[in-house]
Design a protein around this motif. Structure first.
Motif, PDB file in Angstrom:
ATOM      1  N   THR A  18      49.056  49.575  26.580  1.00  0.00           N
ATOM      2  CA  THR A  18      50.135  49.805  27.546  1.00  0.00           C
ATOM      3  C   THR A  18      49.548  50.454  28.776  1.00  0.00           C
ATOM      4  N   SER A  19      49.732  49.812  29.901  1.00  0.00           N
ATOM      5  CA  SER A  19      49.211  50.349  31.152  1.00  0.00           C
ATOM      6  C   SER A  19      50.136  49.919  32.272  1.00  0.00           C
ATOM      7  N   LYS A  98      54.505  40.591  29.962  1.00  0.00           N
ATOM      8  CA  LYS A  98      54.362  41.990  30.359  1.00  0.00           C
ATOM      9  C   LYS A  98      54.829  42.201  31.797  1.00  0.00           C
ATOM     10  N   ILE A  99      54.510  41.236  32.654  1.00  0.00           N
ATOM     11  CA  ILE A  99      54.943  41.335  34.047  1.00  0.00           C
ATOM     12  C   ILE A  99      56.456  41.153  34.143  1.00  0.00           C
ATOM     13  N   MET A 150      45.974  37.453  39.229  1.00  0.00           N
ATOM     14  CA  MET A 150      45.336  38.584  38.552  1.00  0.00           C
ATOM     15  C   MET A 150      45.369  39.842  39.413  1.00  0.00           C
ATOM     16  N   LYS A 151      45.188  39.667  40.707  1.00  0.00           N
ATOM     17  CA  LYS A 151      45.235  40.815  41.610  1.00  0.00           C
ATOM     18  C   LYS A 151      46.637  41.409  41.660  1.00  0.00           C
ATOM     19  N   LEU A 152      47.643  40.545  41.738  1.00  0.00           N
ATOM     20  CA  LEU A 152      49.032  41.014  41.763  1.00  0.00           C
ATOM     21  C   LEU A 152      49.408  41.669  40.437  1.00  0.00           C
ATOM     22  N   PHE A 153      48.972  41.063  39.346  1.00  0.00           N
ATOM     23  CA  PHE A 153      49.266  41.613  38.023  1.00  0.00           C
ATOM     24  C   PHE A 153      48.630  42.991  37.854  1.00  0.00           C
ATOM     25  N   ALA A 160      47.981  43.267  31.646  1.00  0.00           N
ATOM     26  CA  ALA A 160      48.397  41.892  31.916  1.00  0.00           C
ATOM     27  C   ALA A 160      47.325  41.144  32.699  1.00  0.00           C
ATOM     28  N   SER A 161      46.690  41.838  33.624  1.00  0.00           N
ATOM     29  CA  SER A 161      45.630  41.218  34.414  1.00  0.00           C
ATOM     30  C   SER A 161      44.388  40.955  33.570  1.00  0.00           C
ATOM     31  N   LEU A 162      44.013  41.938  32.755  1.00  0.00           N
ATOM     32  CA  LEU A 162      42.817  41.797  31.923  1.00  0.00           C
ATOM     33  C   LEU A 162      42.977  40.702  30.871  1.00  0.00           C
TER      34      LEU A 162
END
Length: 213
Positions: A18-19, A98-99, A150-153, A160-162
């Motif tokens: 969770t982040s 997640k997003i 990925m940058k927005l996430f 979510a990005s990772l």
């Protein structure tokens, strides 16, 4: 197998991670964990099912013209594509969920949705229409839209990005593979070896039918 194991480990770690950014909308307390799980499952299953739409074209191609064209030595065996893509689509769905749970269907998810549509177009373009050079160009569009996503996430939920990193790595590899296939099977006047092999198979099938008449 090693790649599949790595993807599975990252997927499992992400489920427990969770982040969230302080700016992200918090999930209402009235929303039960069951609903959250159903929401996540919906994204994951939907992503996998959507990704399977091009599977018939892939199977048909690999059983006919694909393995007859010039392929680079680092081409993966056909058996690896199904488990790898299933894992990647699952991680894409989990990332998107997640997003969505954080900000809803806002700009980051809209950009990713556009990327997902482009992703679904690749198989029909490469395996269906046998436009291997056009598919190669599409790969760069996929890399661009995925990078933006990925940058927005990352600004909303780092996890979510990772989750998209394995997919990004695979996409880089796929782009290199597609590039090499184009190099080894040049297109001349809109015609290439993929189309030639497919046409030869059609002629062979037609000849067999005439012989059996």
């Amino acid at each position: 197998m090693r790649l599949t194991c790595i993807v599975s480990i990252i997927f499992a770690m992400a489920l427990n991670a969770t982040s969230f950014s302080p700016k992200v909308l918090t999930i209402p307390t009235s929303c039960s964990s069951t609903k959250l799980q159903m929401n996540t499952a919906g994204f994951v299953v939907g992503s996998i099912v959507g990704g399977c739409t091009g599977t018939p074209l892939v199977i048909k191609a690999t059983k006919s013209w694909y393995n007859n064209i010039n392929l680079p030595a680092f081409t993966p065996p056909d058996s690896i594509f199904a488990p790898v893509w299933t894992s990647l689509y699952a991680m894409m769905g989990l990332s998107a969920s997640k997003i969505y749970q954080s900000v809803g269907f806002a700009l980051p998810l809209k950009v990713f949705a556009a990327h997902y549509v482009l992703n679904l177009l690749w198989a029909p373009l490469f395996f269906g229409l046998k436009r291997i050079r056009a598919a190669h160009c599409l790969n760069y569009g996929l890399l661009l839209t995925l990078s933006v996503s990925m940058k927005l996430f990352y600004s909303i939920n780092k996890c979510a990005s990772l989750l998209l990193l394995p997919y990004f790595a695979w996409l880089l590899f796929a782009t290199r593979l597609n590039s090499k296939i184009c190099e080894m099977n040049p297109t001349k006047n809109g015609y290439n070896n993929a189309m030639l092999e497919a046409d030869l198979i059609k002629l062979q099938d037609a000849a067999r039918k005439r012989v059996n008449l």
